[in-house]
Scaffold this active site. Structure first.
Site, PDB file in Angstrom:
ATOM      1  N   ARG A 181      27.638  -1.018  56.213  1.00  0.00           N
ATOM      2  CA  ARG A 181      26.320  -0.540  55.779  1.00  0.00           C
ATOM      3  C   ARG A 181      25.599  -1.597  54.937  1.00  0.00           C
ATOM      4  NH1 ARG A 181      26.071   2.207  59.662  1.00  0.00           N
ATOM      5  NH2 ARG A 181      26.826   4.321  59.718  1.00  0.00           N
ATOM      6  N   GLU A 202      24.356  -4.042  57.358  1.00  0.00           N
ATOM      7  CA  GLU A 202      23.234  -3.429  58.066  1.00  0.00           C
ATOM      8  C   GLU A 202      21.961  -3.478  57.213  1.00  0.00           C
ATOM      9  OE1 GLU A 202      22.834   0.594  60.626  1.00  0.00           O
ATOM     10  OE2 GLU A 202      23.312   0.924  58.506  1.00  0.00           O
ATOM     11  N   SER A 242      20.369 -19.460  46.802  1.00  0.00           N
ATOM     12  CA  SER A 242      21.717 -20.016  46.778  1.00  0.00           C
ATOM     13  C   SER A 242      22.759 -18.909  46.684  1.00  0.00           C
ATOM     14  CB  SER A 242      21.878 -20.945  45.571  1.00  0.00           C
ATOM     15  OG  SER A 242      23.224 -21.362  45.441  1.00  0.00           O
TER      16      SER A 242
END
Length: 164
Positions: free
Chosen positions: A90, A93, A116
């Site tokens: 998740r 995602e 960075s």
């Protein structure tokens, strides 16, 4: 025979577990972020000497051997199957879904560059939402790095080849 990363990580996690302390509690007592503490115990970050003293004070069960291993530069890697773990999936995602928009905002605010992951801080916090339900706050705090225009006059290797 050298100890594998997995075996060492299991030993470190056993010390943490036996202490009864959470990553956030250890972080608060050492002045580190909770994610960095977790990275130390998973051998994804290097323990610095001044922090080793603080960590030993918080977790006296950490042996000199384990602290020494934590202070060695780690092999930063991950199990490719980790993506199948629901929380990791998740999170990935969410980054993929919002990534293009985040990239555009970085470009608008800073110019052509990146955030960075080396000069980087990360934390996970628990807050209450306006509806009173628990919410997860993941903070990525990374240094901005602009892309360089690749001018030959700035290319050190080429300058050395030309005798400059």
């Amino acid at each position: 025979m050298a100890e594998t990363k997995a075996t060492l990580t299991n030993r470190l996690l056993a010390v943490k577990h036996n202490s009864g302390k959470s990553y956030s509690e250890i972080a608060e007592e050492t002045g580190l972020t909770n994610v960095y503490v977790a990275q130390l115990f998973r051998r994804q970050a290097q323990l610095k000497p001044d922090t080793a003293l603080k960590l030993r004070a918080v977790l006296p069960e950490l042996s000199d051997e384990l602290l020494g291993e934590m202070m060695r530069p780690p092999m930063r890697s991950y199990d490719p199957n980790l993506i199948q773990e629901p929380s990791v999936y998740r999170l990935n995602e969410a980054v993929m879904h919002f990534g293009e928009s985040i990239k555009e905002i970085i470009n608008e605010e800073f110019g052509d560059g990146i955030m960075s992951a080396i000069d980087f801080y990360c934390s996970v916090d628990k807050v209450k939402g306006v509806d009173g339900k628990d919410r997860v706050v993941v903070t990525f705090d990374g240094k901005y790095l602009p892309y360089s225009e690749q001018k030959t006059e700035h290319m050190v290797s080429r300058l050395r080849q030309n005798g400059n």
